[in-house]
Design a protein around this motif. Structure first.
Motif, PDB file in Angstrom:
ATOM      1  N   LEU A 160       0.819  -1.036   0.004  1.00 45.57           N
ATOM      2  CA  LEU A 160       0.075  -0.020  -0.102  1.00 45.57           C
ATOM      3  C   LEU A 160       1.095   1.374  -0.113  1.00 45.57           C
ATOM      4  CD1 LEU A 160      -2.892   1.644   0.269  1.00 45.57           C
ATOM      5  CD2 LEU A 160      -2.517   1.106   2.594  1.00 45.57           C
ATOM      6  N   ALA A 161       1.882   1.209   0.642  1.00 43.89           N
ATOM      7  CA  ALA A 161       2.857   2.534   0.717  1.00 43.89           C
ATOM      8  C   ALA A 161       3.453   2.680  -0.643  1.00 43.89           C
ATOM      9  CB  ALA A 161       4.037   2.301   1.674  1.00 43.89           C
ATOM     10  N   LEU A 162       3.964   1.728  -1.128  1.00 46.77           N
ATOM     11  CA  LEU A 162       4.548   1.844  -2.564  1.00 46.77           C
ATOM     12  C   LEU A 162       3.403   2.252  -3.393  1.00 46.77           C
ATOM     13  CD1 LEU A 162       6.743  -1.341  -2.878  1.00 46.77           C
ATOM     14  CD2 LEU A 162       7.440   1.136  -2.312  1.00 46.77           C
ATOM     15  N   TYR A 163       2.189   1.837  -3.316  1.00 44.35           N
ATOM     16  CA  TYR A 163       0.923   2.318  -4.284  1.00 44.35           C
ATOM     17  C   TYR A 163       0.802   3.655  -3.964  1.00 44.35           C
ATOM     18  CZ  TYR A 163      -3.818   2.846  -5.931  1.00 44.35           C
ATOM     19  OH  TYR A 163      -4.811   3.067  -6.460  1.00 44.35           O
ATOM     20  N   LEU A 164       0.588   4.253  -2.927  1.00 44.44           N
ATOM     21  CA  LEU A 164       0.387   5.583  -2.488  1.00 44.44           C
ATOM     22  C   LEU A 164       1.553   6.331  -3.031  1.00 44.44           C
ATOM     23  CD1 LEU A 164      -0.945   5.368   1.152  1.00 44.44           C
ATOM     24  CD2 LEU A 164      -2.273   5.582  -1.067  1.00 44.44           C
ATOM     25  N   GLY A 165       2.699   5.915  -2.755  1.00 49.00           N
ATOM     26  CA  GLY A 165       4.051   6.559  -3.275  1.00 49.00           C
ATOM     27  C   GLY A 165       4.023   6.795  -4.810  1.00 49.00           C
ATOM     28  N   ALA A 166       3.589   5.757  -5.529  1.00 44.87           N
ATOM     29  CA  ALA A 166       3.738   5.801  -7.030  1.00 44.87           C
ATOM     30  C   ALA A 166       2.825   6.697  -7.627  1.00 44.87           C
ATOM     31  CB  ALA A 166       3.540   4.300  -7.222  1.00 44.87           C
ATOM     32  N   LEU A 167       1.562   6.769  -6.909  1.00 47.48           N
ATOM     33  CA  LEU A 167       0.426   7.599  -7.368  1.00 47.48           C
ATOM     34  C   LEU A 167       1.205   9.157  -7.392  1.00 47.48           C
ATOM     35  CD1 LEU A 167      -2.718   5.947  -5.977  1.00 47.48           C
ATOM     36  CD2 LEU A 167      -1.769   6.321  -8.558  1.00 47.48           C
ATOM     37  N   LEU A 168       1.692   9.672  -6.157  1.00 44.90           N
ATOM     38  CA  LEU A 168       2.302  10.808  -6.170  1.00 44.90           C
ATOM     39  C   LEU A 168       3.444  11.417  -7.309  1.00 44.90           C
ATOM     40  CD1 LEU A 168       2.994  11.121  -2.421  1.00 44.90           C
ATOM     41  CD2 LEU A 168       0.867  11.910  -3.602  1.00 44.90           C
ATOM     42  N   LEU A 169       3.652  10.231  -8.025  1.00 43.22           N
ATOM     43  CA  LEU A 169       4.731  10.648  -9.089  1.00 43.22           C
ATOM     44  C   LEU A 169       3.931  11.484 -10.242  1.00 43.22           C
ATOM     45  CD1 LEU A 169       6.889   7.750  -9.268  1.00 43.22           C
ATOM     46  CD2 LEU A 169       7.369   9.789  -8.240  1.00 43.22           C
ATOM     47  N   VAL A 170       2.547  11.376 -10.171  1.00 44.23           N
ATOM     48  CA  VAL A 170       1.749  11.930 -11.140  1.00 44.23           C
ATOM     49  C   VAL A 170       0.864  13.009 -10.760  1.00 44.23           C
ATOM     50  CG1 VAL A 170       1.955   9.896 -13.130  1.00 44.23           C
ATOM     51  CG2 VAL A 170       0.096  10.059 -11.314  1.00 44.23           C
ATOM     52  N   ARG A 171       1.000  13.156  -9.497  1.00 48.80           N
ATOM     53  CA  ARG A 171      -0.051  14.214  -9.108  1.00 48.80           C
ATOM     54  C   ARG A 171      -0.280  15.341  -9.648  1.00 48.80           C
ATOM     55  NH1 ARG A 171       2.176  18.030  -5.111  1.00 48.80           N
ATOM     56  NH2 ARG A 171       4.288  18.466  -5.550  1.00 48.80           N
ATOM     57  N   ARG A 172       0.765  15.970 -10.261  1.00 52.09           N
ATOM     58  CA  ARG A 172       0.697  17.311 -10.873  1.00 52.09           C
ATOM     59  C   ARG A 172      -0.209  17.114 -12.107  1.00 52.09           C
ATOM     60  NH1 ARG A 172       4.830  20.911  -8.709  1.00 52.09           N
ATOM     61  NH2 ARG A 172       6.308  19.570  -7.703  1.00 52.09           N
ATOM     62  N   ARG A 173      -0.002  16.210 -12.776  1.00 53.96           N
ATOM     63  CA  ARG A 173      -0.934  15.954 -13.959  1.00 53.96           C
ATOM     64  C   ARG A 173      -2.379  15.578 -13.874  1.00 53.96           C
ATOM     65  NH1 ARG A 173       3.986  13.585 -15.631  1.00 53.96           N
ATOM     66  NH2 ARG A 173       3.143  11.407 -15.661  1.00 53.96           N
ATOM     67  N   ARG A 174      -2.680  14.772 -12.903  1.00 52.49           N
ATOM     68  CA  ARG A 174      -3.961  14.280 -12.564  1.00 52.49           C
ATOM     69  C   ARG A 174      -4.316  14.242 -10.883  1.00 52.49           C
ATOM     70  NH1 ARG A 174      -3.963  14.658 -17.289  1.00 52.49           N
ATOM     71  NH2 ARG A 174      -4.548  13.321 -18.941  1.00 52.49           N
ATOM     72  N   PRO A 175      -4.310  15.570 -10.422  1.00 51.67           N
ATOM     73  CA  PRO A 175      -4.413  15.535  -8.860  1.00 51.67           C
ATOM     74  C   PRO A 175      -5.688  14.757  -8.490  1.00 51.67           C
ATOM     75  CG  PRO A 175      -4.653  17.589  -9.974  1.00 51.67           C
ATOM     76  CD  PRO A 175      -4.301  16.841 -11.005  1.00 51.67           C
ATOM     77  N   THR A 176      -6.651  15.093  -9.088  1.00 50.25           N
ATOM     78  CA  THR A 176      -8.064  14.598  -8.675  1.00 50.25           C
ATOM     79  C   THR A 176      -8.259  12.956  -8.496  1.00 50.25           C
ATOM     80  OG1 THR A 176      -9.274  16.625  -8.887  1.00 50.25           O
ATOM     81  CG2 THR A 176     -10.608  14.597  -8.578  1.00 50.25           C
ATOM     82  N   ALA A 177      -7.771  12.519  -9.888  1.00 45.91           N
ATOM     83  CA  ALA A 177      -7.507  11.008 -10.116  1.00 45.91           C
ATOM     84  C   ALA A 177      -6.676  10.282  -8.958  1.00 45.91           C
ATOM     85  CB  ALA A 177      -6.905  10.684 -11.327  1.00 45.91           C
ATOM     86  N   VAL A 178      -5.524  11.119  -8.714  1.00 45.63           N
ATOM     87  CA  VAL A 178      -4.632  10.412  -7.686  1.00 45.63           C
ATOM     88  C   VAL A 178      -5.133  10.365  -6.223  1.00 45.63           C
ATOM     89  CG1 VAL A 178      -2.374  11.049  -6.255  1.00 45.63           C
ATOM     90  CG2 VAL A 178      -2.391  11.312  -9.169  1.00 45.63           C
ATOM     91  N   LEU A 179      -6.006  11.465  -5.787  1.00 40.10           N
ATOM     92  CA  LEU A 179      -6.440  11.481  -4.563  1.00 40.10           C
ATOM     93  C   LEU A 179      -7.499  10.257  -4.652  1.00 40.10           C
ATOM     94  CD1 LEU A 179      -6.955  12.665  -1.968  1.00 40.10           C
ATOM     95  CD2 LEU A 179      -8.665  14.402  -2.874  1.00 40.10           C
ATOM     96  N   LEU A 180      -8.373  10.162  -5.559  1.00 44.57           N
ATOM     97  CA  LEU A 180      -9.481   9.205  -5.498  1.00 44.57           C
ATOM     98  C   LEU A 180      -8.946   7.897  -5.532  1.00 44.57           C
ATOM     99  CD1 LEU A 180     -12.018  10.751  -8.316  1.00 44.57           C
ATOM    100  CD2 LEU A 180     -12.383  10.386  -5.773  1.00 44.57           C
ATOM    101  N   LEU A 181      -7.736   7.585  -6.172  1.00 44.59           N
ATOM    102  CA  LEU A 181      -7.166   6.238  -6.352  1.00 44.59           C
ATOM    103  C   LEU A 181      -6.426   5.993  -5.025  1.00 44.59           C
ATOM    104  CD1 LEU A 181      -5.687   6.358  -9.881  1.00 44.59           C
ATOM    105  CD2 LEU A 181      -7.524   4.941  -9.304  1.00 44.59           C
ATOM    106  N   SER A 182      -6.067   7.167  -4.234  1.00 40.32           N
ATOM    107  CA  SER A 182      -5.375   6.929  -3.042  1.00 40.32           C
ATOM    108  C   SER A 182      -6.248   6.468  -2.214  1.00 40.32           C
ATOM    109  CB  SER A 182      -4.611   8.025  -2.806  1.00 40.32           C
ATOM    110  OG  SER A 182      -3.688   8.459  -3.621  1.00 40.32           O
TER     111      SER A 182
END
Length: 383
Positions: A53-75
């Motif tokens: 889960l930690a790796l999943y949350l961290g990997a999502l942050l690598l695209v947070r600038r391009r897809r901020p809302t999607a990153v939050l929902l997936l997190s």
């Protein structure tokens, strides 16, 4: 028809590289802190859910600038799936997603962050209700603390977005101010070019008209000189008009002290006896004072040709370590009755040009004619 949105400003490579390193650092901190808190709260098998889960949350942050809302929902979805599979969420629900919430709020999507966060808080309160009967104080601290953390993250994101917008407005304001200054400079250049060209060409046309019958060769020579002056002026004007059309377009090199010979030759061809004297080394004069000095001479000779009825003019330039002095005198009639000088666009433009560089300009009648004197500081030196 819908308005076309302005093109997105492309960031420099260095800025994009720094943003990528920042995202990578935030992802690494999220992974490390999440795992550390899990271990500190009694998780004995971190590979059984915590580390993935930690790796999943961290990997999502690598695209947070391009897809901020999607990153939050997936997190949120990842954290919820982790809890529904029977795992304990270490130290709450909001803080593991702190960067995602901040990013959404900073991207001017605070409503999304608030709605998603509120739903997550409701679920967190229900999920933690078993503690209510055993330790109400702990339950209260948990729920209120999660809510305060969410509010702080959204507030910080909104503040960051406001600061970024302020900086963008300041950059745009500075760009508009620089464009306005450039257009003002161009208007002065256009006035100087047109005034000088009309004065010289007008004299040559008069010569051609007067000699057309008696001396066709002289008339042809006068027309040739008028054409040469006109062609040079048109080349200068085309370069300046590119600035007005494009805003940030480049311009051809502006005439400076090296072009004084051509300026004097034009005035001589128009029938004015011009004496040019220079003292000092012009090579050490920076571009801005050099162009200003050229324009002062150009406007002064144009005024002499148009208004003074002079037969002779003297141009003196002094190049010193601290300033450039320009003095143009003629034997024309000056101001009738010795009255005050009425400043038209030419004198006003010269005064503004010299004043913008910290210099001074004086113009007025002198015994036997009229004189213009300017003192222009060299860049970095007081007048």
């Amino acid at each position: 028809m819908a308005a076309t949105p302005p093109p997105r400003r492309r960031e420099p490579v260095a800025v994009r590289g720094l943003a990528w390193l920042t995202d990578l650092a935030l992802a690494a901190v999220t992974v490390v802190v999440f795992v550390a808190v899990a271990l500190a709260t009694g998780v004995h098998s971190p590979w059984d859910g915590v580390i993935p889960l930690a790796l999943y949350l961290g990997a999502l942050l690598l695209v947070r600038r391009r897809r901020p809302t999607a990153v939050l929902l997936l997190s949120v979805g990842g954290l919820l799936a982790y809890r529904l599979t029977g795992h304990f969420s270490p130290a709450g629900w909001i803080w593991p997603l702190a960067v995602a919430y901040f990013t959404v709020a900073a991207a001017s999507r605070a409503r999304w962050a608030a709605v998603i966060g509120l739903l997550q808080l409701v679920y967190s309160a229900l999920d933690f209700r078993r503690v209510l009967e055993l330790n109400p104080a702990r339950y209260f601290i948990h729920v209120v603390g999660e809510g305060l953390l969410l509010a702080a993250l959204i507030g910080a994101g909104l503040a960051y977005a406001a600061v970024a917008r302020g900086r963008e407005r300041l950059r745009d304001s500075d760009a508009r101010a620089r464009a306005a200054e450039e257009r003002l400079r161009v208007s002065h250049e256009v006035h100087d070019i047109v005034a000088h060209t009309l004065a010289v060409v007008g004299v040559q046309l008069n010569v051609a008209a007067d000699t057309l019958q008696e001396d066709p060769d002289a008339a042809a020579e006068a027309l040739r000189l008028a054409k040469d002056v006109r062609n040079r002026a048109m080349a200068d004007l085309r370069a300046l008009m590119a600035v007005l059309r494009d805003g940030d377009g480049g311009t051809a090199p502006q005439p400076d002290l090296a072009a004084l010979g051509t300026l004097v030759a034009d005035a001589r061809a128009a029938g004015l006896e011009v004496v040019l004297s220079e003292r000092g080394d012009p090579a050490g004069v920076p571009a801005a004072p050099a162009v200003a000095a050229y324009r002062v001479v150009q406007e002064s000779l144009a005024n002499t040709l148009k208004h003074a009825g002079a037969a002779r003019a003297e141009v003196r330039l002094g190049y010193g370590p601290r300033s450039v002095t320009v003095e143009v005198t003629d034997d024309g009639r000056g101001v009738p009755g010795g009255g005050a000088v009425s400043e038209g666009h030419g004198l006003a433009g010269m005064r503004e040009r010299v004043g913008a560089l910290g210099g001074t300009l004086a113009a007025g009648p002198v015994p036997g004619g009229f004189a213009v004197r300017a003192e222009i500081p060299v860049a970095g030196s007081p007048a």
